[in-house]
Motif scaffolding. Structure first.
Motif: not given
Length: 119
Positions: A28-31, A41, A43, A45-46
């Motif tokens: 997953e991508l994260s901030y 986040l 997909p 929600e991006r």
């Protein structure tokens, strides 16, 4: 031509940004927030692709729109930021290693004047 290449590399070095590194094991991508917390986040929600544009330190126009389809490393930085200066060498080395593969690098400096940013 050589002068432009040297200018671009100098700009890259000057456009290094303050950042932190985060590692995660999921796909997953994260901030990573300023307090060190990590927000993942999904997909859906991006947001969409963001286009950045402005003037470079050598006073040319830059738009990330021309880099659609490429990986773009965006880094925030400032001349007074110790971590920014510390990571400049790593960013320059990453640029040298990855640019031929189509990875683009851009740094954003919104708090320095031209003289401080260029120095």
């Amino acid at each position: 031509m050589l002068r432009r290449v040297i200018g671009a590399l100098l700009a890259l070095l000057l456009l290094a940004a303050c950042s932190s590194t985060a590692s995660h094991t999921s796909g997953e991508l994260s901030y990573v927030a300023g307090d060190g917390s990590t927000i993942y986040l999904a997909p859906n929600e991006r947001g969409g692709v963001v286009t950045l544009s402005g003037r470079t330190l050598d006073d040319t126009n830059l738009s990330t729109r021309s880099w659609l389809g490429h990986v773009v490393v965006v880094n925030m930085w400032a001349s007074w930021c110790g971590p920014c200066r510390s990571e400049a060498t790593a960013l320059a080395n990453s640029y040298k290693e990855l640019h031929q593969s189509g990875v683009e690098f851009v740094g954003l400096n919104t708090r320095d004047g031209q003289a401080a940013a260029s120095a």
